[in-house]
Design an enzyme around this catalytic site. Structure first.
Site, PDB file in Angstrom:
ATOM      1  N   ASP A   1     -11.542   2.358   3.819  1.00 56.83           N
ATOM      2  CA  ASP A   1     -11.836   0.931   3.678  1.00 56.83           C
ATOM      3  C   ASP A   1     -13.336   0.694   3.511  1.00 56.83           C
ATOM      4  OD1 ASP A   1      -9.773  -0.966   3.614  1.00 56.83           O
ATOM      5  OD2 ASP A   1      -9.317  -0.675   5.741  1.00 56.83           O
TER       6      ASP A   1
ATOM      7  N   GLN B   1      -5.077  -2.039   9.448  1.00 58.84           N
ATOM      8  CA  GLN B   1      -4.972  -3.349   8.799  1.00 58.84           C
ATOM      9  C   GLN B   1      -5.579  -4.429   9.696  1.00 58.84           C
ATOM     10  OE1 GLN B   1      -3.818  -3.740   5.623  1.00 58.84           O
ATOM     11  NE2 GLN B   1      -4.307  -5.901   5.728  1.00 58.84           N
TER      12      GLN B   1
ATOM     13  N   LYS C   1       0.836  -1.204   0.000  1.00 55.16           N
ATOM     14  CA  LYS C   1       0.000   0.000   0.000  1.00 55.16           C
ATOM     15  C   LYS C   1       0.871   1.254   0.000  1.00 55.16           C
ATOM     16  CE  LYS C   1      -3.822  -2.417   2.125  1.00 55.16           C
ATOM     17  NZ  LYS C   1      -4.546  -2.851   3.319  1.00 55.16           N
TER      18      LYS C   1
HETATM   19  N1  GUN Z   1      -7.421  -7.281   5.801  1.00 55.07           N
HETATM   20  C1  GUN Z   1      -7.775  -8.001   4.699  1.00 55.07           C
HETATM   21  N2  GUN Z   1      -8.304  -7.198   3.770  1.00 55.07           N
HETATM   22  C2  GUN Z   1      -8.287  -5.960   4.275  1.00 55.07           C
HETATM   23  C3  GUN Z   1      -8.690  -4.691   3.766  1.00 55.07           C
HETATM   24  O1  GUN Z   1      -9.209  -4.542   2.657  1.00 55.07           O
HETATM   25  N3  GUN Z   1      -8.494  -3.642   4.599  1.00 55.07           N
HETATM   26  C4  GUN Z   1      -7.950  -3.768   5.828  1.00 55.07           C
HETATM   27  N4  GUN Z   1      -7.837  -2.680   6.578  1.00 55.07           N
HETATM   28  N5  GUN Z   1      -7.572  -4.924   6.332  1.00 55.07           N
HETATM   29  C5  GUN Z   1      -7.737  -6.011   5.548  1.00 55.07           C
END
Ligand code: GUN
Length: 297
Positions: free
Chosen positions: A119, A96, A52
């Site tokens: 998100d 995350q 990211k």
């Molecule tokens: N863990 C797995 N997929 C995601 C996501 O799209 N966003 C976040 N924050 N954590 C995740």
């Protein structure tokens, strides 16, 4: 049969965003900002957060990464989120998942300002999604809709079968495709592990979205000829012939199912790269929304 090239589309989106971000910089002297918060040492999460950050750098989005120890208290994490909620440099806050067990994911998601919830996990944003209001779409479902759009795959009146009911993929993607909107307007069935005869449902799908988290779970006998297959699974399976000792496979048996499909996403290189591209897209959209708020629109 067409293999849907998510890697290529994600790259196109990043290039488009790079242009737009550079336009913002010229016009406002500022760029969108994203903070990613990682708690603990989950290896997959570490990889995602690094990817990211790299993607932000490529596009010109300002990014911060906060790496916190496993023992971080829930209250400490909430305080940090509140600080970013009022930080003008930051338009997107991403925590995350998964979080360590002693921290409530729901409480953390609810601590993020809905205006910075790139998100799209906050209950307010998910509620707005269900009633069809403007909101942040969760990144993986957003990526799926974008792939369907860019490959000009009709969804209106089509039967979409979603296998999986997670809050991150299954539930939001089903609700998005149900909306009476361009790029949606589908007939949607959601199946899950309690289905007695899953094939009964999957065999009627014009578009099948597999988000179950089980390697090669969808086999050729479960789909009809000409089906469009979107494989969201990223499963590590042991493979001694590779350097890492494992390989990544989807929730779909690609070899078999691709022989019947009209379109199919590969793993890796399908939905995966789109998730990060759409996170950047949401961060860009969040920046624009904050400008509109400042100008009282
Ligand atoms: N863990 C797995 N997929 C995601 C996501 O799209 N966003 C976040 N924050 N954590 C995740």
């Amino acid at each position: 049969m067409t293999i849907i090239d998510g890697k290529k589309v994600a790259k196109e989106i990043r290039l488009e965003l790079k242009e737009k971000v550079s336009g913002l910089k010229n016009k406002y002297g500022r760029v969108p900002g994203l903070v990613a918060i990682l708690v603990g040492e989950n290896p997959a999460s570490q990889v995602y957060v690094r990817m990211k950050q790299r993607a932000c750098d490529e596009v010109g989005i300002y990014s911060e990464v906060l790496r916190l120890p496993e023992e971080t208290k829930e209250t400490e994490l909430i305080e940090l989120i509140q600080k970013y909620n009022s930080d003008e440099k930051i338009n997107g806050i991403l925590v995350q998942l998964p979080l360590p067990k002693h921290i409530s994911e729901n409480k953390i998601i609810e601590a993020i300002s809905p205006d910075k919830d790139v998100d799209g996990f906050h209950p307010i944003n998910l509620g707005n999604l269900v009633i069809g209001k403007d909101t942040f779409y969760p990144c993986t479902p957003y990526g799926i809709l974008e792939l369907l759009k860019r490959y000009e795959i009709e969804t209106k009146g089509k039967h979409v079968v979603v296998v999986g009911r997670s809050n991150i993929v299954g539930k939001p993607v089903a609700n998005m495709l149900l909306q009476k909107k361009e790029g949606a307007n589908a007939i949607v069935t959601v199946c899950h592990s309690a289905a007695k005869d899953l094939k009964k449902y999957t065999a009627t799908a014009d578009i099948l979205i597999a988000a179950i988290g089980r390697p090669k779970f969808i086999t050729a006998d479960m789909v009809k000829d000409g089906v469009v297959v979107i494989d969201v699974g990223i499963n590590r399976v042991e493979d001694k012939s590779t350097e890492k000792g494992y390989k990544l496979v989807g929730d779909v048996d690609f070899e078999e199912v691709s022989r019947k499909a009209s379109y199919i996403t590969p793993v890796p290189g399908g939905v995966g790269p789109m998730t990060i591209a759409m996170l950047l897209q949401n961060t860009y959209e969040s920046f624009n929304k904050s400008l509109n708020l400042q100008h009282g629109n």
